[in-house]
Write a protein that holds these residues in place. Structure first.
Motif, short mmCIF file in Angstrom:
data_model
loop_
_atom_site.label_atom_id
_atom_site.label_comp_id
_atom_site.label_asym_id
_atom_site.label_seq_id
_atom_site.Cartn_x
_atom_site.Cartn_y
_atom_site.Cartn_z
N VAL A 125 -54.86 -32.44 12.72
CA VAL A 125 -55.32 -32.48 11.33
C VAL A 125 -55.58 -31.05 10.89
O VAL A 125 -56.35 -30.33 11.54
N PHE A 126 -54.90 -30.66 9.83
CA PHE A 126 -55.02 -29.29 9.32
C PHE A 126 -55.67 -29.33 7.94
O PHE A 126 -55.32 -30.17 7.11
N TYR A 127 -56.60 -28.41 7.70
CA TYR A 127 -57.35 -28.43 6.44
C TYR A 127 -56.96 -27.28 5.52
O TYR A 127 -56.71 -26.17 5.97
N MET A 128 -56.93 -27.59 4.22
CA MET A 128 -56.45 -26.63 3.22
C MET A 128 -57.47 -26.44 2.10
O MET A 128 -57.09 -26.33 0.94
N ASN A 129 -58.76 -26.43 2.43
CA ASN A 129 -59.80 -26.34 1.40
C ASN A 129 -60.53 -25.01 1.45
O ASN A 129 -61.26 -24.73 2.39
N GLU A 131 -63.34 -22.51 0.67
CA GLU A 131 -64.77 -22.55 0.40
C GLU A 131 -65.36 -23.95 0.38
O GLU A 131 -65.81 -24.44 -0.65
N TRP A 132 -65.32 -24.61 1.50
CA TRP A 132 -65.95 -25.93 1.61
C TRP A 132 -67.43 -25.76 1.89
O TRP A 132 -67.79 -24.95 2.76
N SER A 133 -68.29 -26.45 1.15
CA SER A 133 -69.73 -26.31 1.40
C SER A 133 -70.32 -27.63 1.88
O SER A 133 -69.68 -28.68 1.74
N ALA A 134 -71.52 -27.58 2.42
CA ALA A 134 -72.15 -28.77 2.99
C ALA A 134 -72.26 -29.89 1.95
O ALA A 134 -72.09 -31.07 2.28
N GLN A 135 -72.51 -29.54 0.67
CA GLN A 135 -72.64 -30.58 -0.37
C GLN A 135 -71.32 -31.29 -0.64
O GLN A 135 -71.30 -32.38 -1.21
N PRO A 155 -64.00 -29.97 6.66
CA PRO A 155 -62.57 -29.72 6.46
C PRO A 155 -62.28 -28.32 5.90
O PRO A 155 -61.68 -28.17 4.85
N LYS A 156 -62.69 -27.34 6.64
CA LYS A 156 -62.64 -25.95 6.24
C LYS A 156 -61.20 -25.43 6.25
O LYS A 156 -60.46 -25.66 7.21
N GLY A 157 -60.81 -24.69 5.22
CA GLY A 157 -59.45 -24.17 5.12
C GLY A 157 -59.04 -23.38 6.34
O GLY A 157 -59.81 -22.57 6.85
N GLY A 158 -57.80 -23.62 6.81
CA GLY A 158 -57.26 -22.87 7.95
C GLY A 158 -57.56 -23.47 9.30
O GLY A 158 -57.04 -23.02 10.31
N ARG A 159 -58.39 -24.51 9.30
CA ARG A 159 -58.81 -25.12 10.56
C ARG A 159 -57.83 -26.20 11.00
O ARG A 159 -57.42 -27.04 10.20
N LEU A 160 -57.46 -26.17 12.28
CA LEU A 160 -56.60 -27.21 12.86
C LEU A 160 -57.39 -27.94 13.94
O LEU A 160 -57.95 -27.31 14.84
N GLU A 178 -62.53 -32.53 -4.20
CA GLU A 178 -61.13 -32.78 -3.86
C GLU A 178 -60.84 -32.13 -2.51
O GLU A 178 -61.19 -30.98 -2.28
N ARG A 179 -60.18 -32.91 -1.63
CA ARG A 179 -60.06 -32.50 -0.22
C ARG A 179 -58.61 -32.66 0.21
O ARG A 179 -58.04 -33.75 0.13
N PHE A 180 -58.01 -31.56 0.68
CA PHE A 180 -56.61 -31.60 1.09
C PHE A 180 -56.48 -31.39 2.59
O PHE A 180 -57.13 -30.51 3.16
N SER A 181 -55.63 -32.21 3.23
CA SER A 181 -55.38 -32.03 4.66
C SER A 181 -53.92 -32.37 4.96
O SER A 181 -53.21 -32.92 4.12
#
Ligand code: OGA
Ligand code: MN
Length: 200
Positions: A125-129, A131-135, A155-160, A178-181
């Protein structure tokens, strides 16, 4: 790559931060066509959409979506080859989809190797978000087969995140942004309904 292989053999999963740079993530996001479809459970025609289980929208990755997608798939191919070399898994194909979770969307606890997807062995699972914050919530929560909590992954951007598909039930908590993966699976070859299970 060595850390990935070590972690898979010892704990069965690995969180690979900065797998891609912020710029590469942005380029990958730019490749996503606007053609979203409601996600379905399972991969057979008779499986109907189940909005009570998951509410995200998806699009399957194709190399002709652009060079960044091609590059991503090449990187997955490297992982496939390394995993095969070290674990004799016989992973033969990678399939992956972009997923968009809008505010309130979620995916209830599930195993990836279920309902027509029994040949899935390794999940990415790869994340494309940015500046993801706790809220923003929308974390991936991972359990073991005894239902012990293993990890809560923003789901922090760049994380696999890579894990053995059969060992870790997981869920996507309702997201506030909005959350992209990209969810992807390496499959082994198998026989289903008396026919070879070949790539689509
Ligand atoms: C899936 C999945 C997790 C995520 O699509 O099977 O578990 O964080 N996705 O997008
Ligand atoms: Mn899953």
């Amino acid at each position: 790559m060595n850390q990935l292989i070590d972690a898979l053999s010892t704990q069965g999963y690995y969180i690979w931060d900065d797998f891609l740079s912020a710029e590469e993530v942005a380029q990958l996001r730019d490749c996503i066509p606007e053609n979203w479809k409601k996600a379905r459970i399972g991969r057979n025609d008779e499986t109907q959409r189940e909005e009570s289980i998951r509410s995200d929208k998806i699009q399957w990755l194709k190399p002709d979506m652009g060079q960044p997608v091609e590059l991503f798939l090449e990187k997955m191919e490297q992982i496939r080859l390394e995993a095969n070399r070290h674990f004799y898994l016989g992973l033969f194909e990678y399939e992956a989809h972009f997923a968009k979770y809008e505010r309130g969307d979620f995916y209830q606890k599930h195993l990836d190797c279920f309902q027509g997807n029994e040949n899935r062995r390794l999940t990415t699972v790869f994340y494309m978000n940015e500046e993801w914050s706790a809220q923003d919530a929308g974390e991936l929560v991972v359990y073991d087969l005894d239902d012990n909590h293993i990890a809560t992954i923003p789901p922090k951007g760049g994380r696999l995140f890579v894990f053995l598909s059969e060992r870790f039930p997981h869920e996507v908590l309702p997201t506030n942004a909005e959350r992209f993966s990209i969810a992807g699976w390496f499959r082994i070859n198998g026989v289903k309904d008396n026919q070879l299970d070949i790539a689509r």
